[in-house]
Scaffold this active site. Sequence first.
Site, PDB file in Angstrom:
ATOM      1  N   HIS A  15      47.707 -16.446 -19.920  1.00 25.42           N
ATOM      2  CA  HIS A  15      46.364 -16.574 -19.360  1.00 25.42           C
ATOM      3  C   HIS A  15      46.388 -16.957 -17.893  1.00 25.42           C
ATOM      4  CE1 HIS A  15      45.909 -17.408 -23.681  1.00 25.42           C
ATOM      5  NE2 HIS A  15      44.896 -16.612 -23.545  1.00 25.42           N
ATOM      6  N   HIS A  32      44.647  -8.913 -22.405  1.00 23.78           N
ATOM      7  CA  HIS A  32      46.065  -8.879 -22.799  1.00 23.78           C
ATOM      8  C   HIS A  32      46.467  -7.498 -23.320  1.00 23.78           C
ATOM      9  CE1 HIS A  32      45.803 -13.140 -22.351  1.00 23.78           C
ATOM     10  NE2 HIS A  32      44.987 -13.285 -23.373  1.00 23.78           N
TER      11      HIS A  32
END
Lengths: 333, 210
Positions: free
Chosen positions: A219, A57
């Site tokens: 995700h 991320h």
Amino acid sequence: MKKIINDPADVVVESLRGLAAAHAGVLRVVEDPALVVRADAPVDGKVSVISGGGSGHEPLHGGFVGPGMLDAAVPGAVFTSPTPDAVQAAVEATTSAAGALLIVKNYTGDVLNFETAAELAAAEGADVRSVVIDDDVAVADSTFTAGRRGVGGTVLLEKIAGAAAERRYSLDAVEAVARRVIGQVRSIGVALTPPTVPHAGEPSFTLADDEIEFGIGIHGEPGRERIPAEPADQLVARMLAAITEDLPFERGDRVLLFTNSMGGTPQVELYLAHGIAERLLAEQGITVARRLVGPYITSLEMQGISLTLLKLDDELVELWDAWVNTPALRWGV
Amino acid sequence: MACDANGTGRAIRAAAAVVAEHRAELVELDRAIGDADHGENLNRGFTAVLSALDAGPPETPAAVLKTVATTLISKVGGAAGPLYGTAFLRASGALGSASEVDIDGLVAALRAGLEGVKARGKAEVGDATMIDALAPAVEAAEAAAKQEGADIAAVLTAAADAADRGYESTVDLVPRKGRASYLGERAVGHADPGARSTALLLRAFAEAAR
């Protein structure tokens, strides 16, 4: 799968070595357990602000370590929360008598591991508190799911809590301001393409050329619904409506607008979307007083964007504007 | 027939081998409804478990399971680390200091593991999680233990059979916990990777006990 990597098992640690090399004056990296720590930690008399979660991320969270923001970031494997002993090691490496605040995104694994770490650290005598951010309006906030996910609002929360700690707010006061941010921030994301997790080797989902995933998480987990692709004007309006109806945000509100690339969306599309969002909010009488545009909380190379609105007050504006010196956010220095 | 520390260690090694063998399958199941990491994470954990057992073989069955628990908690991450870690930790606690596991001990350990997972994950049967495999497995083990002539292998085989059926039942369920819960109805038709790994572990234990 084409990626600039060696062994998928070494992606996280090799990337951390590069981060450390590029920003040596601001942070240092520990490899076992993997930690990113502010170079001058622990800072006496200052609350330590710690966050973490799966890797993939970036720049969240390691890119936000430095004066004015995070004291430590705990990176897990790609899309996997870190383990409790790693979080506890971050607490030990950075925490003075002032205590520590853990910023946890609302995913089952993150909550379980950070909760366990907070218990371990408390047993060692550290004053540790946790807040859980859950700003994603795509998820029904009901007992039928694990609850709303923590997404774009995390970046704003880490900046504001970090500034409060830098100003030597007490742990009670840092926690209070963090909870206020969590109460006033909402986000929604869309995906045009999936990410590919290095060890999986295949895209996390498939989308037809004329489809987008609305309400995506960070995700590659599918979102609220799959809809036909549409022009940016309509898409941004749909995204803003999902957010503004939720809190609700109303005429006269002053907000921070954060337009985020999920990793693969180029600046030209990102600014295009941001411009539309600014215009639509102005039409609704909502004042965009502060903004952030860029890839700050990503999902590997997934194409897509997220929009985040934070309702502002004078104190939050002041903390947002306060100087910060990290690899990914840097101003006023 | 009872099971000493060596036997417990062999069962854990068998489980590690099965996890390694099914790594890609578990990643694929998770890719469909989650974030494609379950097989990778569990394999990383059990690889570390093998190293820990090699480094100093524990002396009691409980000590073996405690080594498994602490290693999984510190190496797996995600939700699987704390959940499986808690299961093995509670199972270890139920065995106490006994040098061998008998049928009563086995059943108590399985029950304690299940209660630990329920407490930590706050899931129940029907939520499409590892509980859907583990809960029926524990009930089947308790029933099998009451049969005349039952031995550890028979009890574990009954548990593994029930876990397989429980795992298969998750295909039709709407997930309510973990990352799959964000899909809601869209997850129907996909089996839960956690239930699959639980069934695989129990099958490995049953085979090792034969």
